[in-house]
Design an enzyme around this catalytic site. Structure first.
Site, PDB file in Angstrom:
ATOM      1  CE  LYS A  17      -3.872  -2.201   2.113  1.00 24.57           C
ATOM      2  NZ  LYS A  17      -4.728  -2.290   3.500  1.00 24.57           N
ATOM      3  CE1 TYR A  57      -9.525  -3.978   0.553  1.00 22.63           C
ATOM      4  CE2 TYR A  57      -9.085  -1.956  -0.622  1.00 22.63           C
ATOM      5  CZ  TYR A  57      -8.646  -2.972   0.364  1.00 22.63           C
ATOM      6  OH  TYR A  57      -7.288  -2.914   0.869  1.00 22.63           O
ATOM      7  CG  ASN A 159      -3.473  -2.659   6.954  1.00 24.96           C
ATOM      8  OD1 ASN A 159      -3.225  -2.364   5.841  1.00 24.96           O
ATOM      9  ND2 ASN A 159      -4.455  -3.585   7.394  1.00 24.96           N
ATOM     10  CG  HIS A 162      -5.097  -6.520  -0.420  1.00 21.47           C
ATOM     11  ND1 HIS A 162      -6.252  -6.692   0.511  1.00 21.47           N
ATOM     12  CD2 HIS A 162      -5.076  -7.473  -1.223  1.00 21.47           C
ATOM     13  CE1 HIS A 162      -6.915  -7.493  -0.127  1.00 21.47           C
ATOM     14  NE2 HIS A 162      -6.306  -8.165  -1.218  1.00 21.47           N
ATOM     15  CD  GLU A 173      -8.304  -9.707  -3.433  1.00 23.60           C
ATOM     16  OE1 GLU A 173      -9.088  -9.340  -2.511  1.00 23.60           O
ATOM     17  OE2 GLU A 173      -7.015 -10.101  -3.155  1.00 23.60           O
TER      18      GLU A 173
HETATM   19  P1  ADP Z   1      -7.306  -7.152   5.258  1.00 17.86           P
HETATM   20  O1  ADP Z   1      -6.586  -6.203   4.693  1.00 17.86           O
HETATM   21  O2  ADP Z   1      -6.301  -7.725   6.517  1.00 17.86           O
HETATM   22  O3  ADP Z   1      -7.791  -8.343   4.490  1.00 17.86           O
HETATM   23  P2  ADP Z   1     -10.015  -6.498   5.486  1.00 17.86           P
HETATM   24  O4  ADP Z   1     -10.447  -6.834   4.358  1.00 17.86           O
HETATM   25  O5  ADP Z   1     -10.990  -6.417   6.683  1.00 17.86           O
HETATM   26  O6  ADP Z   1      -8.560  -6.775   6.143  1.00 17.86           O
HETATM   27  O7  ADP Z   1      -9.987  -4.626   5.363  1.00 17.86           O
HETATM   28  C1  ADP Z   1      -9.587  -4.194   4.311  1.00 17.86           C
HETATM   29  C2  ADP Z   1      -8.593  -3.126   4.774  1.00 17.86           C
HETATM   30  O8  ADP Z   1      -9.529  -1.854   5.311  1.00 17.86           O
HETATM   31  C3  ADP Z   1      -7.649  -3.307   5.987  1.00 17.86           C
HETATM   32  O9  ADP Z   1      -6.449  -3.617   5.156  1.00 17.86           O
HETATM   33  C4  ADP Z   1      -7.554  -1.653   6.348  1.00 17.86           C
HETATM   34  O10 ADP Z   1      -6.578  -0.934   5.688  1.00 17.86           O
HETATM   35  C5  ADP Z   1      -8.827  -1.122   6.216  1.00 17.86           C
HETATM   36  N1  ADP Z   1      -9.878  -1.527   7.268  1.00 17.86           N
HETATM   37  C6  ADP Z   1     -10.334  -2.549   7.667  1.00 17.86           C
HETATM   38  N2  ADP Z   1     -11.064  -2.289   9.003  1.00 17.86           N
HETATM   39  C7  ADP Z   1     -11.149  -0.870   9.270  1.00 17.86           C
HETATM   40  C8  ADP Z   1     -11.696  -0.139  10.171  1.00 17.86           C
HETATM   41  N3  ADP Z   1     -12.388  -0.634  11.270  1.00 17.86           N
HETATM   42  N4  ADP Z   1     -11.367   1.145  10.204  1.00 17.86           N
HETATM   43  C9  ADP Z   1     -10.343   1.876   9.158  1.00 17.86           C
HETATM   44  N5  ADP Z   1      -9.588   0.960   8.309  1.00 17.86           N
HETATM   45  C10 ADP Z   1     -10.273  -0.426   8.373  1.00 17.86           C
HETATM   46 MG    MG Z   2      -9.217  -8.530   3.358  1.00 14.41          MG
END
Ligand code: ADP
Ligand code: MG
Length: 204
Positions: A17, A57, A159, A162, A173
């Site tokens: 990211k 997403y 974080n 992805h 994806e």
């Molecule tokens: P992952 O990336 O671990 O698969 P998710 O698919 O649940 O996680 O969410 C996608 C992305 O959305 C996360 O990596 C994060 O950047 C963001 N995200 C998820 N939940 C939240 C939240 N509660 N508040 C802000 N950003 C979030």
């Molecule tokens: Mg995810």
């Protein structure tokens, strides 16, 4: 996965990211996936459009519900009150903020191949929220964000990475981020030691 496919042929999508690029962690991140034995079969840098990110997403029709529920659970596990009890309301906000985050600068999209690629990459990457990601994972070791801080500041959790959550998600994806000609089939020498059944090519 069909019976015809060997686990070593599994592929997954990783996107570094914008914060990962800005923090000069590209080499470190790529090195982790290389070191575990995975093979890089596609890579490119680009600035994604908001449309591309929204489509990414929402490829999984359950993502809105699951991500909202995961956020609510995380608040409750910490004895805190979630911003809303409605998962879809939470995710609508997250999606808006994700589009802003993911289009803020260049990202690096990669396809990685190898045994159990999806699960191995998720394990090394760590849990979504850096505050609770395990030590030793990329998100646990290199960044310190939290749901609470992101929600307070009305932005996406930063974080670094992805990574696809399942084999089906990965296939959808990879097709979303790469044209077939942008992926390369090739052999890499360490596959001999990882996957060769007999290990009969070592001694002279
Ligand atoms: P992952 O990336 O671990 O698969 P998710 O698919 O649940 O996680 O969410 C996608 C992305 O959305 C996360 O990596 C994060 O950047 C963001 N995200 C998820 N939940 C939240 C939240 N509660 N508040 C802000 N950003 C979030
Ligand atoms: Mg995810």
């Amino acid at each position: 996965m069909s019976d015809m496919t060997h686990p070593k042929d599994e592929r997954t999508l990783v996107v570094i990211k914008p914060d990962g690029v800005q923090r000069s962690l590209m080499g470190e991140i790529i090195g982790r996936y290389e070191a575990v034995g995975l093979k890089l079969v596609g890579m490119k840098m680009l600035v994604p459009t908001a449309e591309h990110i929204e489509a990414h997403y929402t490829l999984d029709p359950n993502w809105r519900r699951v991500t909202g529920e995961k956020t609510i659970k995380s608040y409750k596990d910490k004895g805190m009150t979630p911003p809303s009890e409605d998962p879809l309301e939470i995710t609508a906000k997250i999606l808006t903020n994700l589009k802003k985050y993911m289009t803020s600068g260049p990202v690096v999209a990669m396809a990685w191949e190898g045994a159990h690629a999806v699960k191995i990459v998720r394990k090394i990457t760590g849990g979504t929220e850096p505050l609770t990601s395990d030590v030793g994972t990329i998100r646990g070791d290199y960044v310190l964000d939290s749901y609470q801080m992101a929600d307070t500041d009305n932005r996406a959790v930063r974080n670094l990475i992805h990574a696809s959550g399942s084999v089906d998600e990965a296939n959808a994806e990879i097709a979303h981020w790469f044209k077939p000609g942008e992926l390369t089939d090739y052999r890499i020498i360490h596959e001999e030691i990882l996957y060769d059944v007999n290990l009969d090519g070592i001694l002279e």
